[in-house]
Enzyme design. Structure first.
Site, PDB file in Angstrom:
ATOM      1  CG  HIS A  64      -4.284  -7.446   5.230  1.00  0.00           C
ATOM      2  ND1 HIS A  64      -5.242  -7.492   4.246  1.00  0.00           N
ATOM      3  CD2 HIS A  64      -3.649  -6.268   5.076  1.00  0.00           C
ATOM      4  CE1 HIS A  64      -5.178  -6.397   3.522  1.00  0.00           C
ATOM      5  NE2 HIS A  64      -4.218  -5.633   4.004  1.00  0.00           N
ATOM      6  N   GLY A  96       0.780  -1.238   0.000  1.00  0.00           N
ATOM      7  CA  GLY A  96       0.000   0.000   0.000  1.00  0.00           C
ATOM      8  C   GLY A  96       0.802   1.273   0.000  1.00  0.00           C
ATOM      9  CG  LEU A 142       6.340   0.341   5.305  1.00  0.00           C
ATOM     10  CD1 LEU A 142       6.296   0.498   3.782  1.00  0.00           C
ATOM     11  CD2 LEU A 142       7.408  -0.676   5.690  1.00  0.00           C
ATOM     12  NE  ARG A 161       0.378  -2.421  10.755  1.00  0.00           N
ATOM     13  CZ  ARG A 161       0.256  -2.315   9.441  1.00  0.00           C
ATOM     14  NH1 ARG A 161       0.479  -1.165   8.830  1.00  0.00           N
ATOM     15  NH2 ARG A 161      -0.109  -3.363   8.719  1.00  0.00           N
ATOM     16  CD  GLU A 169      -3.282   1.772   2.562  1.00  0.00           C
ATOM     17  OE1 GLU A 169      -2.626   1.307   1.615  1.00  0.00           O
ATOM     18  OE2 GLU A 169      -2.899   1.712   3.737  1.00  0.00           O
ATOM     19  NE  ARG A 184      -4.551  -2.998   7.108  1.00  0.00           N
ATOM     20  CZ  ARG A 184      -3.250  -2.947   6.872  1.00  0.00           C
ATOM     21  NH1 ARG A 184      -2.405  -3.424   7.754  1.00  0.00           N
ATOM     22  NH2 ARG A 184      -2.789  -2.427   5.750  1.00  0.00           N
ATOM     23  CG  HIS A 242      -0.951  -7.862   7.605  1.00  0.00           C
ATOM     24  ND1 HIS A 242      -0.213  -8.153   6.475  1.00  0.00           N
ATOM     25  CD2 HIS A 242      -1.029  -6.509   7.667  1.00  0.00           C
ATOM     26  CE1 HIS A 242       0.138  -7.022   5.872  1.00  0.00           C
ATOM     27  NE2 HIS A 242      -0.332  -6.017   6.578  1.00  0.00           N
TER      28      HIS A 242
END
Length: 525
Positions: free
Chosen positions: A236, A46, A384, A378, A114, A282, A343
């Protein structure tokens, strides 16, 4: 023995970015189990969340992170990361990362959205952001004279002063197995950093690479570090369901660009579970899919973005489009079969905002940590970002610190072990552990399931400890030893939480407690 100023264990974005920030002034060793390109970071599709657009704000990004984190995000850590997000992205741009451009925007880059985000703030490189970042940094690492890369090396354990007769010394480096030669090296470091990623391989189904075996978390626990919030394992919602598609992730950005989730008969089901539908966080989407699959006896559900043109899909999702086409799925004409899969490990080694752990001289960064940013769940594409922001903080701390005084380190002792007579014990325990975790410690939990898992894990732990004590170490044995420690920490944490919050959903405790509290486990000294 090999000696360095800094020993970094792990070669994802966290480890690589830290190595590059330090290498102009210090000698750095970067230890990786496979090659520099093999990491969860390289699989990230993503993008990276950051406040870049003038219409966005730090407060909005912080609020979205808090909302996804179900009240458990640390306010100082969250604001610290978000306030430094723009500089983190600029550092990557300056390094040459080829983010997707869009001249029509204020930033000059295409920003996507997202689940859980109130703004378009995900900067990306098509649908293979992690690979683009890793490739860019890897090329620079390989040519840097102060960075020694040890590929196909796996850390066996940290060398801690209080276990070798120097109780005030802290962490002094690590014992590291050369996988090809089966020789264990003693690697000294004035500073040691764990950047080993998460523990997705503790489950049968995961989007993680095979290297995600909880190594850093287990080593830090054995060294005397606290771990926090290990019950929060993010599943995920959309892993590609296909017998030939091991661990292939369908990016959240597909839903961000209008993809909808459907039952086999074409019925859209997310609006019945949450008003945000496919753009809910999520944990909510994963539980909704899990609910529909169990209720109807389904093997999978379907993610449909076929209303978009083939040109749009090939431009925005070239990797996903190509992989699906290889498997006979034309995403411009038919929906994508998907299932939830483990995930991201939201908990981990407890650190401060400089990446320090409870053991002097030992730092941790990235998915192996519990910094307070992710809380109980998260927010998409914050991972990242966390790697780059905290690598800068740790680099500044290390560069300002003298590091540990050199102390004689004992060599690895193999005098009381022999070669293993058979490997079937490792493979059998590996499968039993992962199946127990999937069956009993998954998306929806009960106290009875957790207790069953704990019983099995402790039996396995005794078997694995006996095997480790009697035979020479191997890559598979080291990973299995770390996985069983990590599994035990997940279950112990889950049993302590008497509520349903974020990624931890218990049928026995379905309500939310009025005050959010972290789950912190402390090792016995």
């Amino acid at each position: 023995m090999e000696s360095f100023d800094v020993v970094i264990i792990g070669s994802g974005l966290a480890g690589q970015s830290l190595a590059l920030r330090l290498a102009d002034r210090l000698r750095v060793a970067l230890i990786t189990k496979r090659t520099l390109e093999d990491s969860a970071s390289a699989w990230a599709q993503g993008g990276i969340a950051a406040v870049l657009d003038p219409s966005d704000s730090v407060d909005a990004h912080v609020a979205d992170t808090f909302d996804a984190g179900a009240g458990l995000c640390d306010p100082h850590a969250t604001r610290f990361v978000v306030e430094n997000s723009g500089r983190a992205i600029q550092w990557l741009i300056d390094r040459g990362v080829p983010f997707t451009r869009d001249p029509s925007t204020a930033t000059g880059y295409h920003l996507t959205r997202e689940g859980g985000h109130s703004h378009r703030r995900i900067i990306h490189a098509a649908d293979a952001t992690g690979a683009a970042v890793q490739q860019t940094l890897t090329e620079q690492l390989q040519s840097h004279p102060n960075i020694t890369v040890l590929e196909r090396h796996i850390a066996v354990d940290l060398i801690v002063g209080d276990k070798i007769g120097y109780p005030e010394a802290g962490c002094l480096g690590a014992y590291v197995l050369d996988i090809d030669s089966d020789h264990v090296l003693t690697v000294r470091g004035r500073h040691t950093v764990l950047a080993t990623g998460g523990a997705g391989k503790v489950y049968v189904y995961t989007t993680n690479p095979d290297t995600a075996t909880g190594d850093g978390i287990a080593m830090a626990w054995r060294a005397g570090c606290r771990v926090g919030n290990m019950e929060f394992i993010q599943f995920h919602p959309t892993c590609l369901y296909h017998p030939q598609a091991k661990s292939f992730l369908i990016s959240e950005a597909v839903r961000g660009e209008g993809g909808v989730l459907r039952l086999p008969d074409g019925t859209r089901f997310m609006p019945a579970h949450d008003p945000r539908a496919e753009l809910a966080p999520r944990d909510i989407v994963a539980r909704a899919i899990d609910f529909e699959m169990k209720k109807r006896g389904l093997d999978c559900v379907f993610l449909d973005i076929s209303h978009k043109s083939a040109d749009f899909l090939q431009t925005h999702f070239p990797t996903i489009h190509a992989r699906c086409m290889e498997l006979g799925i034309d995403i411009a004409k038919q929906p994508i079969p998907v299932v939830p899969a483990a995930h991201y490990t939201c908990g981990g080694i407890v650190t401060d905002l400089d990446g320090r752990t409870d053991v002097p001289g030992l730092y941790a960064v990235g998915e192996s940590t519990c910094t307070g940013l992710h809380g109980a769940n998260r927010l998409a594409s914050n991972s990242l970002l966390e790697c780059v922001v905290f690598s800068e903080a740790i680099a500044a701390t290390i560069l300002a610190a003298p590091g540990q005084t050199p102390i004689p380190l004992p060599a690895w002792d193999e005098s009381r072990v022999t070669d293993a007579d058979e490997e079937i014990v490792i493979s059998h325990n590996w499968e039993e552990l992962r199946r127990a975790m999937w069956d009993y410690v998954g998306i929806v939990r009960t106290t009875k399931r957790l207790q069953r898992a704990q019983h099995r894990i402790r039996l396995l732990a005794r078997e694995i400890h006996e095997y480790y004590s009697n035979f020479r170490v191997s890559n598979d044995l080291i990973e299995l030893r770390n996985l069983v420690v990590t599994a035990d920490l997940i279950v112990r944490s889950a049993l302590q939480r008497k509520e349903s919050r974020g990624l931890h959903f218990s049928r026995d405790f379905p309500d939310l407690l009025p005050k959010a509290r972290n789950t912190v486990l402390r090792p016995r000294r």
